[in-house]
Design a protein around this motif. Structure first.
Motif, PDB file in Angstrom:
ATOM      1  N   LYS A   1       0.824  -1.204   0.000  1.00 53.91           N
ATOM      2  CA  LYS A   1       0.000   0.000   0.000  1.00 53.91           C
ATOM      3  C   LYS A   1       0.864   1.261   0.000  1.00 53.91           C
ATOM      4  O   LYS A   1       0.360   2.362  -0.193  1.00 53.91           O
ATOM      5  N   GLN A   2       2.163   1.092   0.234  1.00 61.06           N
ATOM      6  CA  GLN A   2       3.069   2.233   0.289  1.00 61.06           C
ATOM      7  C   GLN A   2       4.323   1.941  -0.552  1.00 61.06           C
ATOM      8  O   GLN A   2       5.403   1.716  -0.005  1.00 61.06           O
ATOM      9  N   PRO A   3       4.190   1.942  -1.870  1.00 67.82           N
ATOM     10  CA  PRO A   3       5.338   1.610  -2.727  1.00 67.82           C
ATOM     11  C   PRO A   3       6.530   2.538  -2.541  1.00 67.82           C
ATOM     12  O   PRO A   3       7.674   2.131  -2.761  1.00 67.82           O
ATOM     13  N   ASP A   4       6.279   3.780  -2.121  1.00 63.81           N
ATOM     14  CA  ASP A   4       7.378   4.712  -1.902  1.00 63.81           C
ATOM     15  C   ASP A   4       8.204   4.358  -0.673  1.00 63.81           C
ATOM     16  O   ASP A   4       9.300   4.896  -0.472  1.00 63.81           O
ATOM     17  N   GLN A   5       7.712   3.428   0.150  1.00 61.55           N
ATOM     18  CA  GLN A   5       8.423   3.043   1.363  1.00 61.55           C
ATOM     19  C   GLN A   5       9.215   1.751   1.200  1.00 61.55           C
ATOM     20  O   GLN A   5       9.862   1.296   2.153  1.00 61.55           O
ATOM     21  N   ILE A   6       9.191   1.148   0.022  1.00 64.75           N
ATOM     22  CA  ILE A   6       9.981  -0.064  -0.195  1.00 64.75           C
ATOM     23  C   ILE A   6      11.461   0.253  -0.010  1.00 64.75           C
ATOM     24  O   ILE A   6      11.976   1.199  -0.592  1.00 64.75           O
ATOM     25  N   GLY A   7      12.115  -0.528   0.814  1.00 59.98           N
ATOM     26  CA  GLY A   7      13.543  -0.335   1.064  1.00 59.98           C
ATOM     27  C   GLY A   7      13.874   0.830   1.955  1.00 59.98           C
ATOM     28  O   GLY A   7      15.045   1.222   2.048  1.00 59.98           O
TER      29      GLY A   7
END
Length: 312
Positions: A13-19
């Protein structure tokens, strides 16, 4: 169908938070998580777990009050396997967890023999079950688990990936990592979130301020709220010791990103706009510990996934 269910779980739900870990720290140069292989587990451990869960549901009834990003995949699993011998119960959800893998051991496989010293992943691969033992009360970190004693779970793959200890050591060069999907009996869930109060600002701006944590607990079944100091709950950071908080099957740790209303009355922000709520980005969950040598665990392994971190 199983692969499609797992792919749904891999849609963060939060692709910008991957890694991205806390405070914006990057843990690697990647922005995508890709499923490579899926292994569906059928085991006697899963059967024993399901029998226990079915008995609990017959006594408790109703549907779990847990809100999770895994609900869509859980519903699909429930639909596909509704006529199976172990359908997903109303009080169950599929949840994510990163197991230990070989990179946490220097030797990987014992050199003297071909026999593998099973850790959590290999226990699952070899025997179809996990070792869900809790920390011993004499252990110095027994009371220091973030929100209480239990077996912790995730509902967002971006969060779960942050706990990966590294690529599988026995397959160098492929960068494969393990993640598991468990069936968890969530039932009646307590809710909690932490508010941190700054007690003292350090002279050195690069250092963290001295803080004091307050645990905001809620029994959503009757609306009881209770705020306790760090260490003032059951087993240290667990739920309050009052009667309303003893009727539970799991704990849902609320996050401000998904559950802003939970902290609406007590959230504060500093001059940089940073919230004093913990956690802020991702929810966490846990179910009670259970020693499989003594009792049937509250979770059971359903899928093992091999995945990679990739950069688009």
């Amino acid at each position: 169908k199983d692969y499609d269910i797992v792919k749904t779980l891999f849609e963060t739900k939060q692709p910008d938070q991957i890694g991205t870990a806390a405070r914006g720290r990057k843990v690697g140069q990647y922005n995508k998580l890709v499923v490579k292989h899926v292994l569906k587990v059928d085991s006697s451990a899963l059967e024993k777990y399901w029998q226990r869960a079915a008995g609990q549901e017959e006594e408790g009834g109703g549907r779990t009050n847990v809100k999770s990003h895994t609900e869509e995949a859980s519903e699909e699993f429930r639909r596909v396997y509704q006529k199976s011998s172990m359908p997903l119960l109303e009080n169950e959800l599929l949840m994510l967890r990163t197991p230990e893998d070989c990179s946490t051991r220097d030797d990987g496989i014992a050199q003297e023999t071909d026999e593998r010293e099973c850790n959590e992943v290999h226990e699952a691969l070899c025997k179809g079950m996990n070792d869900f033992k809790g920390a011993n009360e004499s252990h110095p970190k027994y009371k220091k688990l973030s929100f209480g004693q239990g077996f912790y779970l995730c509902d967002d793959v971006a969060k779960c990936d942050l706990y990966s200890p590294g690529p599988v050591q026995e397959m160098p060069g492929c960068d494969l990592r393990f993640m598991t999907v468990v069936r968890a009996y969530m039932g009646k869930a307590l809710q909690v979130q932490v508010g941190a109060v700054v007690l003292e600002q350090p002279a050195d701006s690069t250092k963290k301020p001295k803080r004091k944590k307050f645990f905001h607990w809620r029994q959503p079944l009757d609306g009881t709220d209770k705020v306790i100091k760090d260490g003032g709950g059951l087993d240290g950071r667990g739920h309050p010791k009052e009667d309303p908080f003893f009727d539970w099957n799991s704990v849902q740790v609320m996050c401000t990103q998904d559950d802003p209303e939970f902290s609406k009355g007590w959230e504060e922000k500093d001059e940089k706009g940073r919230s004093n709520t913990l956690p802020y980005r991702f929810r966490e969950f846990y179910v009670p510990f259970a020693d499989p040598q003594v009792e049937t665990p509250h979770v059971a392994l359903q899928y093992i996934m091999a995945y990679t971190r990739e950069q688009e």
